[in-house]
Design an enzyme around this catalytic site. Structure first.
Site, PDB file in Angstrom:
ATOM      1  N   CYS A  33      16.846  21.153  34.225  1.00  0.00           N
ATOM      2  CA  CYS A  33      17.522  19.950  34.013  1.00  0.00           C
ATOM      3  C   CYS A  33      15.919  18.684  34.103  1.00  0.00           C
ATOM      4  CB  CYS A  33      18.322  19.258  34.734  1.00  0.00           C
ATOM      5  SG  CYS A  33      17.757  19.180  36.453  1.00  0.00           S
ATOM      6  N   CYS A 102      22.214  18.992  43.808  1.00  0.00           N
ATOM      7  CA  CYS A 102      21.026  17.616  43.960  1.00  0.00           C
ATOM      8  C   CYS A 102      20.802  18.055  45.021  1.00  0.00           C
ATOM      9  CB  CYS A 102      21.571  16.861  43.620  1.00  0.00           C
ATOM     10  SG  CYS A 102      22.724  16.925  41.807  1.00  0.00           S
TER      11      CYS A 102
HETATM   12 FE1  FES Z   1      20.104  16.677  38.140  1.00  0.00          FE
HETATM   13 FE2  FES Z   1      21.514  15.557  40.062  1.00  0.00          FE
HETATM   14  S1  FES Z   1      22.213  16.251  38.390  1.00  0.00           S
HETATM   15  S2  FES Z   1      19.368  15.942  40.267  1.00  0.00           S
HETATM   16 FE1  FES Z   2      19.430  19.026  38.052  1.00  0.00          FE
HETATM   17 FE2  FES Z   2      21.397  18.667  39.364  1.00  0.00          FE
HETATM   18  S1  FES Z   2      20.611  18.429  37.042  1.00  0.00           S
HETATM   19  S2  FES Z   2      19.117  19.313  40.137  1.00  0.00           S
END
Ligand code: FES
Ligand code: FES
Length: 128
Positions: A33, A102
């Site tokens: 992500c 996270c």
């Molecule tokens: Fe990416 Fe929490 S969804 S850091």
């Molecule tokens: Fe990236 Fe949660 S979506 S760490």
């Protein structure tokens, strides 16, 4: 969905920023992500005397970083290494299950910063 504590640490995150002459810096990311967390540590006599963080991520990641820095400030390195993402989430009165990953970033970033500190200490010994 979020506890009051999560909202508080998201709206007023503690220990945000950088430490220029940090003794250890740890950066971790989630390649999927693109979220990134960076932790800066100031260490004296094996104790974390200051800590700052920068997080590029969601609200849960920011709240987790903020809480994690509060939990390790003033602790010894060994105590900080024992901090788990579960403990961070519990201190925040819980995180939604899909947001637990996270908080893992915070645990990993702290461990990476301590590793970096230890590597630097070894280098100093070798060079002196
Ligand atoms: Fe990416 Fe929490 S969804 S850091
Ligand atoms: Fe990236 Fe949660 S979506 S760490």
């Amino acid at each position: 969905m979020y506890s009051e504590k999560v909202m508080d640490h998201f709206m007023n995150p503690r220990n945000v920023g950088e430490i220029e002459d940090a003794d250890g810096v740890g950066e971790v990311g989630n390649a999927k992500c693109g979220d990134i967390m960076k932790i800066f540590l100031k260490i004296r006599d094996n104790r974390i005397v200051d800590v700052k963080f920068k997080t590029f991520g969601c609200g849960a990641a920011i709240a987790s970083s903020s809480m994690a820095t509060e939990l390790i400030k003033g602790k010894t390195i060994d105590e900080a290494l024992e901090l788990t993402n579960k403990a961070v989430a519990e201190a925040l009165d819980g995180l939604p299950p899909i947001k637990m990953h996270c908080s893992v970033l915070a645990e990993q970033a702290i461990k990476a910063a301590i590793e970096d500190y230890r590597r630097r200490q070894q280098e100093k010994q070798v060079n002196s």
